[in-house]
Design a protein around this motif. Structure first.
Motif, PDB file in Angstrom:
ATOM      1  N   LEU A   1      -2.124   5.039   7.782  1.00 39.70           N
ATOM      2  CA  LEU A   1      -3.168   5.653   6.959  1.00 39.70           C
ATOM      3  C   LEU A   1      -4.338   6.135   7.801  1.00 39.70           C
ATOM      4  N   LEU A   2      -4.722   5.359   8.805  1.00 37.85           N
ATOM      5  CA  LEU A   2      -5.816   5.794   9.675  1.00 37.85           C
ATOM      6  C   LEU A   2      -5.420   7.014  10.496  1.00 37.85           C
TER       7      LEU A   2
ATOM      8  N   GLY B   1      -4.672   0.181  -3.785  1.00 38.67           N
ATOM      9  CA  GLY B   1      -4.506   1.072  -2.645  1.00 38.67           C
ATOM     10  C   GLY B   1      -3.237   1.896  -2.753  1.00 38.67           C
ATOM     11  N   HIS B   2      -2.155   1.263  -3.168  1.00 38.34           N
ATOM     12  CA  HIS B   2      -0.886   1.978  -3.313  1.00 38.34           C
ATOM     13  C   HIS B   2      -0.947   3.007  -4.442  1.00 38.34           C
ATOM     14  N   LEU B   3      -1.602   2.650  -5.564  1.00 36.79           N
ATOM     15  CA  LEU B   3      -1.679   3.583  -6.686  1.00 36.79           C
ATOM     16  C   LEU B   3      -2.563   4.786  -6.354  1.00 36.79           C
ATOM     17  N   ILE B   4      -3.589   4.581  -5.529  1.00 37.24           N
ATOM     18  CA  ILE B   4      -4.434   5.701  -5.111  1.00 37.24           C
ATOM     19  C   ILE B   4      -3.659   6.626  -4.170  1.00 37.24           C
ATOM     20  N   LEU B   5      -2.870   6.026  -3.294  1.00 40.15           N
ATOM     21  CA  LEU B   5      -2.150   6.797  -2.285  1.00 40.15           C
ATOM     22  C   LEU B   5      -0.917   7.505  -2.833  1.00 40.15           C
TER      23      LEU B   5
ATOM     24  N   ILE C   1      -8.572   7.491   1.967  1.00 41.11           N
ATOM     25  CA  ILE C   1      -7.488   6.990   2.803  1.00 41.11           C
ATOM     26  C   ILE C   1      -8.032   6.165   3.962  1.00 41.11           C
ATOM     27  N   ALA C   2      -9.163   6.582   4.533  1.00 40.10           N
ATOM     28  CA  ALA C   2      -9.736   5.846   5.656  1.00 40.10           C
ATOM     29  C   ALA C   2     -10.172   4.443   5.236  1.00 40.10           C
TER      30      ALA C   2
END
Length: 267
Positions: free
Chosen positions: A261-262, A25-29, A115-116
């Motif tokens: 994130l939401l 999740g962190h690497l995608i963001l 992100i959702a």
């Protein structure tokens, strides 16, 4: 790729791979939040190699025992601690490989990288981790690991294919739900990560090999080294804290990040 981006990616991967806060999740963001270009698969493979080396060294006594038990396991003799550990690790890895291939063939792995999805996974699975960590008894040790427990923890690990769930967080949740002590459950979760990281690294490596060049390989080597250091630091801190601290601080972090994130996703 600049040294700064390599440093940020490697440190984030190293710190989050084994903490229950979702490295994927962190690497995608990260590229989206910092306005950086996507790091590419070569760097993804490299940081996974760095974290793999860290967990192997940190839990070397367990890893060595499992490796020595593989020959006996392959001949059907599950009659030593090493062969039993190797057998249970293999069983626990099957679900994540199976469901990973299914998601890849259906194209759902890319569809979930939003992100959702990450925000909801951060919140929902953070609450689930908190529930089982605070409500479940601590009666089992790592030596109590059974085939049934390996299958159940393997299924929890497969759930972590949802970005934002956290592989370590999901398997730790499964261990606590089964009644394992925090430190023992976390040890099992970390050991379980080894074949999974190897499998994902080989898959990514095969896809990235054709596009790799000397510049990318150099960047990858630098990223792997920094990810290794960060992962060793994260493992050391977490395993020490588990003697006196629950997983609640990580859950609070997940909830805060999930809400942010939401908010970003829906506004």
């Amino acid at each position: 790729m600049s040294f700064f981006q390599l440093f940020i990616l490697a440190v984030v991967q190293g710190l989050t791979e084994f903490l229950p806060i979702s490295s994927s999740g962190h690497l995608i963001l990260l590229p989206r939040v910092m306005g950086m270009p996507d790091q590419g698969q070569v760097i993804d493979v490299a940081v996974h190699v760095g974290t793999l080396l860290a967990v192997v060294i940190f839990f070397w006594s367990d890893v060595r025992e499992g490796l020595l038990g593989i020959p006996r396991m392959l001949t059907g003799r599950i009659d030593t601690p090493g062969s039993r550990l190797a057998f249970l690790m293999a069983i626990a890895t099957v679900p994540v490989i199976f469901f990973g291939l299914v998601l890849s063939l259906l194209g759902l792995d890319d569809a979930m990288r939003s992100i959702a999805v990450i925000g909801w996974a951060m919140i929902v699975f953070g609450v689930v981790l908190w529930w089982f960590d605070t409500k479940s008894p601590e009666v089992k040790e790592d030596r109590d690991w059974t085939v049934k427990d390996a299958v159940i923890m393997g299924l929890w690990q497969a759930i972590a294919l949802i970005p934002g769930t956290s592989r370590s967080g999901a398997t730790i949740t499964g261990a606590r739900a089964l009644g394992y002590k925090r430190e023992d459950g976390t040890r099992l979760a970390m050991i379980m990560s080894i074949p999974t990281i190897v499998a994902s690294g080989l898959l990514l490596g095969a896809e990235a090999a054709a596009d790799a060049d000397w510049q990318a390989l150099r960047d990858g080597a630098i990223a792997a080294g920094m990810a290794f250091v960060a992962a060793m630091l994260a493992l050391t801190i977490m395993m020490r804290l588990l003697k006196s601290v629950s997983f609640t601080p990580y859950v609070i972090y997940r909830l805060i990040l999930g809400v942010i994130l939401l908010w970003v996703a829906y506004t």
